[in-house]
Design a protein around this motif. Structure first.
Motif, PDB file in Angstrom:
ATOM      1  N   GLY A 138       0.943  -1.254  -0.030  1.00  0.00           N
ATOM      2  CA  GLY A 138       0.017  -0.136  -0.027  1.00  0.00           C
ATOM      3  C   GLY A 138       0.710   1.387  -0.012  1.00  0.00           C
ATOM      4  O   GLY A 138       0.556   2.164  -0.703  1.00  0.00           O
ATOM      5  N   GLY A 139       1.898   1.329   0.713  1.00  0.00           N
ATOM      6  CA  GLY A 139       2.936   2.438   0.805  1.00  0.00           C
ATOM      7  C   GLY A 139       3.569   2.461  -0.447  1.00  0.00           C
ATOM      8  O   GLY A 139       4.115   3.567  -0.923  1.00  0.00           O
ATOM      9  N   ALA A 140       3.894   1.355  -1.181  1.00  0.00           N
ATOM     10  CA  ALA A 140       4.723   1.386  -2.573  1.00  0.00           C
ATOM     11  C   ALA A 140       3.953   2.070  -3.332  1.00  0.00           C
ATOM     12  O   ALA A 140       4.460   2.553  -4.339  1.00  0.00           O
ATOM     13  N   VAL A 141       2.765   2.013  -3.259  1.00  0.00           N
ATOM     14  CA  VAL A 141       1.869   2.444  -4.534  1.00  0.00           C
ATOM     15  C   VAL A 141       1.916   4.035  -4.454  1.00  0.00           C
ATOM     16  O   VAL A 141       2.341   4.593  -5.217  1.00  0.00           O
ATOM     17  N   SER A 142       1.895   4.465  -3.076  1.00  0.00           N
ATOM     18  CA  SER A 142       1.967   5.909  -2.941  1.00  0.00           C
ATOM     19  C   SER A 142       3.461   6.403  -3.468  1.00  0.00           C
ATOM     20  O   SER A 142       3.505   7.268  -4.150  1.00  0.00           O
ATOM     21  N   GLY A 143       4.580   5.774  -3.029  1.00  0.00           N
ATOM     22  CA  GLY A 143       5.849   6.249  -3.405  1.00  0.00           C
ATOM     23  C   GLY A 143       6.233   5.905  -4.936  1.00  0.00           C
ATOM     24  O   GLY A 143       6.611   6.831  -5.607  1.00  0.00           O
ATOM     25  N   LEU A 144       5.463   4.900  -5.443  1.00  0.00           N
ATOM     26  CA  LEU A 144       5.681   4.869  -6.982  1.00  0.00           C
ATOM     27  C   LEU A 144       5.185   5.609  -7.699  1.00  0.00           C
ATOM     28  O   LEU A 144       5.621   6.303  -8.960  1.00  0.00           O
ATOM     29  N   PHE A 145       3.810   5.962  -7.310  1.00  0.00           N
ATOM     30  CA  PHE A 145       3.004   7.139  -8.436  1.00  0.00           C
ATOM     31  C   PHE A 145       3.678   8.447  -7.831  1.00  0.00           C
ATOM     32  O   PHE A 145       3.791   9.282  -9.158  1.00  0.00           O
ATOM     33  N   VAL A 146       4.285   8.843  -6.728  1.00  0.00           N
ATOM     34  CA  VAL A 146       4.729  10.183  -6.840  1.00  0.00           C
ATOM     35  C   VAL A 146       5.905  10.266  -7.839  1.00  0.00           C
ATOM     36  O   VAL A 146       6.305  11.201  -8.459  1.00  0.00           O
ATOM     37  N   VAL A 147       6.796   9.161  -7.747  1.00  0.00           N
ATOM     38  CA  VAL A 147       7.974   9.345  -8.224  1.00  0.00           C
ATOM     39  C   VAL A 147       7.717   9.105  -9.979  1.00  0.00           C
ATOM     40  O   VAL A 147       8.523   9.959 -10.821  1.00  0.00           O
ATOM     41  N   ALA A 148       7.011   8.440 -10.090  1.00  0.00           N
ATOM     42  CA  ALA A 148       6.836   7.929 -11.726  1.00  0.00           C
ATOM     43  C   ALA A 148       5.978   9.214 -12.366  1.00  0.00           C
ATOM     44  O   ALA A 148       6.194   9.583 -13.346  1.00  0.00           O
ATOM     45  N   MET A 149       4.985   9.823 -11.659  1.00  0.00           N
ATOM     46  CA  MET A 149       4.304  10.919 -12.000  1.00  0.00           C
ATOM     47  C   MET A 149       5.204  12.229 -12.388  1.00  0.00           C
ATOM     48  O   MET A 149       5.131  13.093 -13.175  1.00  0.00           O
ATOM     49  N   SER A 150       6.239  12.486 -11.246  1.00  0.00           N
ATOM     50  CA  SER A 150       7.287  13.499 -11.533  1.00  0.00           C
ATOM     51  C   SER A 150       8.188  13.229 -12.827  1.00  0.00           C
ATOM     52  O   SER A 150       8.252  14.091 -13.482  1.00  0.00           O
ATOM     53  N   LEU A 151       8.566  11.930 -12.826  1.00  0.00           N
ATOM     54  CA  LEU A 151       9.468  11.722 -14.149  1.00  0.00           C
ATOM     55  C   LEU A 151       8.584  12.036 -15.443  1.00  0.00           C
ATOM     56  O   LEU A 151       9.258  12.414 -16.371  1.00  0.00           O
ATOM     57  N   LEU A 152       7.357  11.238 -15.460  1.00  0.00           N
ATOM     58  CA  LEU A 152       6.693  11.550 -16.467  1.00  0.00           C
ATOM     59  C   LEU A 152       6.212  13.040 -16.914  1.00  0.00           C
ATOM     60  O   LEU A 152       6.266  13.352 -17.872  1.00  0.00           O
ATOM     61  N   GLY A 153       5.875  13.652 -15.849  1.00  0.00           N
ATOM     62  CA  GLY A 153       5.749  15.224 -16.070  1.00  0.00           C
ATOM     63  C   GLY A 153       7.144  15.807 -16.573  1.00  0.00           C
ATOM     64  O   GLY A 153       6.894  16.468 -17.572  1.00  0.00           O
ATOM     65  N   VAL A 154       8.005  15.525 -16.056  1.00  0.00           N
ATOM     66  CA  VAL A 154       9.400  16.399 -16.402  1.00  0.00           C
ATOM     67  C   VAL A 154       9.760  15.577 -17.969  1.00  0.00           C
ATOM     68  O   VAL A 154      10.113  16.381 -18.878  1.00  0.00           O
ATOM     69  N   GLY A 155       9.874  14.570 -18.014  1.00  0.00           N
ATOM     70  CA  GLY A 155      10.112  13.914 -19.277  1.00  0.00           C
ATOM     71  C   GLY A 155       9.032  14.341 -20.507  1.00  0.00           C
ATOM     72  O   GLY A 155       9.372  14.589 -21.389  1.00  0.00           O
ATOM     73  N   GLY A 156       7.782  14.446 -20.133  1.00  0.00           N
ATOM     74  CA  GLY A 156       6.937  14.855 -20.944  1.00  0.00           C
ATOM     75  C   GLY A 156       6.933  16.297 -21.490  1.00  0.00           C
ATOM     76  O   GLY A 156       7.033  16.749 -22.617  1.00  0.00           O
ATOM     77  N   LEU A 157       7.549  17.292 -20.432  1.00  0.00           N
ATOM     78  CA  LEU A 157       7.667  18.703 -20.894  1.00  0.00           C
ATOM     79  C   LEU A 157       8.953  18.677 -21.727  1.00  0.00           C
ATOM     80  O   LEU A 157       9.176  19.428 -22.606  1.00  0.00           O
ATOM     81  N   PHE A 158       9.961  17.849 -21.418  1.00  0.00           N
ATOM     82  CA  PHE A 158      11.293  17.965 -22.217  1.00  0.00           C
ATOM     83  C   PHE A 158      10.905  17.440 -23.488  1.00  0.00           C
ATOM     84  O   PHE A 158      11.367  17.843 -24.369  1.00  0.00           O
ATOM     85  N   CYS A 159      10.020  16.145 -23.690  1.00  0.00           N
ATOM     86  CA  CYS A 159       9.608  15.804 -25.088  1.00  0.00           C
ATOM     87  C   CYS A 159       9.136  16.952 -25.827  1.00  0.00           C
ATOM     88  O   CYS A 159       9.405  17.077 -26.969  1.00  0.00           O
ATOM     89  N   ALA A 160       8.208  17.724 -25.316  1.00  0.00           N
ATOM     90  CA  ALA A 160       7.440  18.848 -25.945  1.00  0.00           C
ATOM     91  C   ALA A 160       8.510  19.922 -26.306  1.00  0.00           C
ATOM     92  O   ALA A 160       8.214  20.238 -27.326  1.00  0.00           O
ATOM     93  N   ALA A 161       9.064  20.153 -25.592  1.00  0.00           N
ATOM     94  CA  ALA A 161      10.445  20.916 -25.863  1.00  0.00           C
ATOM     95  C   ALA A 161      11.190  20.727 -26.931  1.00  0.00           C
ATOM     96  O   ALA A 161      11.372  21.371 -28.078  1.00  0.00           O
ATOM     97  N   VAL A 162      11.695  19.508 -26.915  1.00  0.00           N
ATOM     98  CA  VAL A 162      12.406  18.798 -27.885  1.00  0.00           C
ATOM     99  C   VAL A 162      11.665  18.878 -29.287  1.00  0.00           C
ATOM    100  O   VAL A 162      12.348  19.451 -30.319  1.00  0.00           O
ATOM    101  N   LEU A 163      10.558  18.531 -29.244  1.00  0.00           N
ATOM    102  CA  LEU A 163       9.912  18.298 -30.509  1.00  0.00           C
ATOM    103  C   LEU A 163       9.558  19.551 -31.052  1.00  0.00           C
ATOM    104  O   LEU A 163       9.606  19.834 -32.236  1.00  0.00           O
ATOM    105  N   ARG A 164       9.149  20.675 -30.152  1.00  0.00           N
ATOM    106  CA  ARG A 164       9.108  21.905 -30.515  1.00  0.00           C
ATOM    107  C   ARG A 164      10.284  22.491 -31.005  1.00  0.00           C
ATOM    108  O   ARG A 164      10.556  23.428 -32.246  1.00  0.00           O
ATOM    109  N   GLN A 165      11.477  22.358 -30.552  1.00  0.00           N
ATOM    110  CA  GLN A 165      12.705  22.736 -30.992  1.00  0.00           C
ATOM    111  C   GLN A 165      13.002  22.242 -32.425  1.00  0.00           C
ATOM    112  O   GLN A 165      13.729  22.838 -33.531  1.00  0.00           O
TER     113      GLN A 165
END
Length: 188
Positions: A138-165
């Protein structure tokens, strides 16, 4: 490399989903336990609603402040990848996207944690090992979601910036320092 980060994030979310399903499939205990857990769940969900409303209002204020600071207060430099207005819009949207990712992770983490408590209490009646497994999962679900959503957010923004560039300047190699100075959509 960024695609690897996004893939790992998606796999982490899938594993968290798998763990959540395991936790939620466990025995819910006696009717008395369920009654107490229902009261706890009601209070926790009311708290979460109130907290999310407050964070949303504060987030709107911070987003407006970010926009104003980038659009009107921050002096432009020759090294900026975009106009002040485009920097303001991109930075504000990035902030709001990050807040959304954080909110999703927090909501799902709280949802599973509330329900994991009852199942852990039920499991401890028969097996300390099973109760510990449920609590940790149950605790691992919280931890994994926090880290994965953070990485997904930053990675998605970086991909958008790269595609735009790449769209704006196909001859400039990806990874050029001016792209990495700000995750802003370039408008050249």
């Amino acid at each position: 490399m960024i695609l690897l980060v996004i893939l790992i994030s998606v796999l982490s979310l899938a594993f968290a989903w798998y763990l959540a399903r395991q936790v939620l499939a466990a025995d819910e205990g006696t009717p008395e336990m369920q009654s107490i857990a229902s009261a706890i769940k009601e209070g926790a969900e009311a708290f979460l609603r109130r907290q999310n409303r407050t964070i949303f209002l504060i987030g709107l204020g911070v987003a407006a402040l970010i926009f104003i600071l980038y659009a009107a207060v921050r002096p432009p430099t020759p090294h900026d990848p975009a106009t002040p207005m485009h920097m303001a819009v991109a930075t504000t949207l990035a902030f709001m996207f990050g807040a959304l990712c954080s909110g999703i992770a927090g909501y799902i983490g709280m949802f599973v944690s509330i329900r994991a408590n009852l199942r852990t209490a039920s499991a401890v009646r028969t097996s300390l090992n099973r109760a510990l497994q449920l609590a940790l999962r149950g605790g691992a679900v919280s931890g994994l979601f926090v880290v994965a959503m953070s990485l997904l957010g930053v990675g998605g923004l970086f991909c958008a910036a790269v595609l735009r560039q790449m769209e704006a300047h196909p001859l400039i190699p990806v990874g050029e320092p001016r792209l990495e100075r700000a995750l802003a959509f370039e408008n050249a």
